[in-house]
Design a protein around this motif. Structure first.
Motif, PDB file in Angstrom:
ATOM      1  N   PHE A   1     -50.221 -13.964  25.240  1.00  0.00           N
ATOM      2  CA  PHE A   1     -49.076 -14.821  24.917  1.00  0.00           C
ATOM      3  C   PHE A   1     -48.562 -15.537  26.176  1.00  0.00           C
ATOM      4  CE2 PHE A   1     -47.905 -11.536  21.417  1.00  0.00           C
ATOM      5  CZ  PHE A   1     -48.920 -12.016  20.613  1.00  0.00           C
ATOM      6  N   ALA A   2     -48.423 -14.769  27.260  1.00  0.00           N
ATOM      7  CA  ALA A   2     -47.962 -15.359  28.521  1.00  0.00           C
ATOM      8  C   ALA A   2     -48.987 -16.353  29.054  1.00  0.00           C
ATOM      9  CB  ALA A   2     -47.698 -14.255  29.541  1.00  0.00           C
ATOM     10  N   ALA A   3     -50.273 -16.008  28.916  1.00  0.00           N
ATOM     11  CA  ALA A   3     -51.344 -16.877  29.403  1.00  0.00           C
ATOM     12  C   ALA A   3     -51.356 -18.218  28.679  1.00  0.00           C
ATOM     13  CB  ALA A   3     -52.685 -16.173  29.230  1.00  0.00           C
ATOM     14  N   GLU A   4     -51.167 -18.189  27.364  1.00  0.00           N
ATOM     15  CA  GLU A   4     -51.131 -19.432  26.584  1.00  0.00           C
ATOM     16  C   GLU A   4     -50.067 -20.380  27.125  1.00  0.00           C
ATOM     17  OE1 GLU A   4     -52.907 -20.726  24.246  1.00  0.00           O
ATOM     18  OE2 GLU A   4     -53.947 -19.153  23.137  1.00  0.00           O
ATOM     19  N   LYS A   5     -48.902 -19.822  27.426  1.00  0.00           N
ATOM     20  CA  LYS A   5     -47.798 -20.643  27.934  1.00  0.00           C
ATOM     21  C   LYS A   5     -48.119 -21.207  29.316  1.00  0.00           C
ATOM     22  CE  LYS A   5     -44.209 -18.149  25.368  1.00  0.00           C
ATOM     23  NZ  LYS A   5     -43.014 -17.281  25.487  1.00  0.00           N
ATOM     24  N   ALA A   6     -48.739 -20.381  30.187  1.00  0.00           N
ATOM     25  CA  ALA A   6     -49.076 -20.842  31.535  1.00  0.00           C
ATOM     26  C   ALA A   6     -50.117 -21.960  31.493  1.00  0.00           C
ATOM     27  CB  ALA A   6     -49.581 -19.668  32.378  1.00  0.00           C
ATOM     28  N   ILE A   7     -51.111 -21.808  30.620  1.00  0.00           N
ATOM     29  CA  ILE A   7     -52.150 -22.837  30.471  1.00  0.00           C
ATOM     30  C   ILE A   7     -51.539 -24.145  29.969  1.00  0.00           C
ATOM     31  CG2 ILE A   7     -54.189 -23.479  29.120  1.00  0.00           C
ATOM     32  CD1 ILE A   7     -54.977 -20.469  29.213  1.00  0.00           C
ATOM     33  N   GLU A   8     -50.659 -24.027  28.995  1.00  0.00           N
ATOM     34  CA  GLU A   8     -49.994 -25.221  28.452  1.00  0.00           C
ATOM     35  C   GLU A   8     -49.108 -25.869  29.508  1.00  0.00           C
ATOM     36  OE1 GLU A   8     -46.855 -26.443  24.869  1.00  0.00           O
ATOM     37  OE2 GLU A   8     -47.593 -24.383  25.038  1.00  0.00           O
ATOM     38  N   ASN A   9     -48.395 -25.032  30.280  1.00  0.00           N
ATOM     39  CA  ASN A   9     -47.508 -25.551  31.318  1.00  0.00           C
ATOM     40  C   ASN A   9     -48.281 -26.261  32.423  1.00  0.00           C
ATOM     41  OD1 ASN A   9     -45.623 -24.447  34.037  1.00  0.00           O
ATOM     42  ND2 ASN A   9     -44.711 -25.721  32.461  1.00  0.00           N
ATOM     43  N   ALA A  10     -49.479 -25.750  32.732  1.00  0.00           N
ATOM     44  CA  ALA A  10     -50.316 -26.345  33.791  1.00  0.00           C
ATOM     45  C   ALA A  10     -51.052 -27.588  33.312  1.00  0.00           C
ATOM     46  CB  ALA A  10     -51.325 -25.313  34.298  1.00  0.00           C
ATOM     47  N   LYS A  11     -51.084 -27.767  31.987  1.00  0.00           N
ATOM     48  CA  LYS A  11     -51.762 -28.926  31.385  1.00  0.00           C
ATOM     49  C   LYS A  11     -53.245 -28.979  31.776  1.00  0.00           C
ATOM     50  CE  LYS A  11     -47.617 -31.862  31.108  1.00  0.00           C
ATOM     51  NZ  LYS A  11     -46.667 -30.804  31.519  1.00  0.00           N
ATOM     52  N   ILE A  12     -53.897 -27.824  31.661  1.00  0.00           N
ATOM     53  CA  ILE A  12     -55.324 -27.757  31.970  1.00  0.00           C
ATOM     54  C   ILE A  12     -56.114 -27.403  30.710  1.00  0.00           C
ATOM     55  CG2 ILE A  12     -54.908 -27.027  34.357  1.00  0.00           C
ATOM     56  CD1 ILE A  12     -55.869 -24.191  33.431  1.00  0.00           C
TER      57      ILE A  12
END
Length: 352
Positions: free
Chosen positions: A70-81
């Motif tokens: 769940f945390a990883a999904e948010k980080a990936i989305e936030n990084a726009k990668i």
């Protein structure tokens, strides 16, 4: 090119366990004897020392790997990668997936493999592995990701700290009130932006300190099962941390060449409010300075101690503007620092 955190994310469980919820617990000393104090007094003293009012527990159907994803999904989305471009997934934890009401920790396959599966990443060149480094595990994972990118063998790394400590606490132990669940994640990559990781420092003390935090039996001698719980020698840890963590932070800062007056925030592992305040105060005393007001953001009061998840969760919470009277601005110098089982210590000087 600089190596920076380009995305953050966290997962904070929704189930809240308040201090009052422990009033009906049967707390016992480590030798099984009764504690000569009512629970309200025990809880009040606990709050005065740790600063904890409440903590978060994961839903029964969720495991550590779920929280991490769940945390990883948010980080990936936030990084726009594109997640398929990740070279490494590094997951820091200590107890793996412990299913609700299970007596066994499950670490096969690794948490990183489980997270990669949950993220539905197809690329086999995206390598996943776990870090077992006590509470400083997330920082150590960031240090390793930085090394991979600096060496040219990776361009993008996902580093996660996740734990469900509510599954490994002894209900008869007062220390059980400290622990909580949660997950935090960051994406690191090369960027043309100014800043990033400047210096880092790590250490492991084992001659006398290796077993300050350990897995042990319940405090209740009438219970006969094979389950083991997280245990610690609190006083020894406090003295160890107060002596060694400020020195590690100073070593890291001195190597950076940055003056202590430039440090805007110290994001320290949310272990114990009094201990953390004493560590940071001692750190500034090493420079003959007083600890500046607001330098040490805290979330332990409402989130408890979620081990490897505390620092990335705290970082993400501040960046999201969710922590009152706290902010991190572009160009700010930050120190990340942690201490935990092993006994391990580490620190990073970072320019946001």
């Amino acid at each position: 090119m600089n190596i920076k955190i380009t995305g953050t994310g966290s997962y904070i469980p929704t189930d809240i366990e308040k201090n009052e919820d422990f009033y009906n617990h049967e707390f016992l000393n480590s030798d099984g004897s009764a504690i000569n104090a009512p629970n309200k007094v025990i809880v009040k003293k606990f709050k005065a020392i740790t600063g904890i009012n409440e903590r978060r527990y994961a839903k029964k159907h969720l495991n550590t790997s779920d929280l991490a994803s769940f945390a990883a999904e948010k980080a990936i989305e936030n990084a726009k990668i594109d997640r398929e471009d990740l070279d490494y997934i590094i997951v820091a934890h200590n107890y793996g997936d412990v299913r609700h009401d299970s007596i066994q920790s499950d670490t096969v396959p690794s948490m990183a493999s489980r997270v990669k599966h949950l993220l539905r990443i197809k690329n086999p060149k995206c390598v996943g592995y776990d870090v077992l480094f006590g509470c400083p595990g997330w920082i150590e994972g960031v240090i390793q990701a930085h090394a991979f990118i600096k060496a040219g063998i990776a361009k993008k790394c996902l580093v996660i700290g996740a734990e469900t400590l509510s599954r490994v606490i002894d209900p008869y132990d007062r220390d059980s009130m400290i622990y909580s669940d949660g997950a935090g994640a960051v994406v690191l990559e090369t960027t043309t932006d100014e800043g990033g990781i400047i210096t880092h420092d790590s250490a492991t003390y084992t001659l006398d300190e290796a077993h300050f935090i350990y897995f042990g039996e319940t405090n209740n001698p009438e219970i006969n099962d094979k389950r083991r719980y997280i245990k610690m020698y609190g006083r020894k840890i406090y003295e160890f941390a107060l002596t060694n963590v400020p020195l590690a932070m100073k070593s890291c800062l001195d190597k950076s060449g940055i003056n202590i007056s430039e440090v805007k925030k110290i994001l320290i592992h949310q272990a114990n409010e009094k201990m953390d305040e004493a560590i940071v105060k001692r750190f500034y005393e090493l420079y003959d300075m007083e600890m500046p007001e607001g330098i040490m953001p805290m979330t332990i009061g409402t989130l408890g101690n979620s081990s490897v998840a505390t620092i990335p969760t705290l970082y993400d919470t501040i960046l999201n503007g969710s922590l009152e009277n706290q902010e991190i601005n572009k160009g700010d110098i930050i120190i990340f620092a942690s201490v935990g089982a092993g006994m391990n210590i580490n620190a990073i000087v970072y320019k946001h």
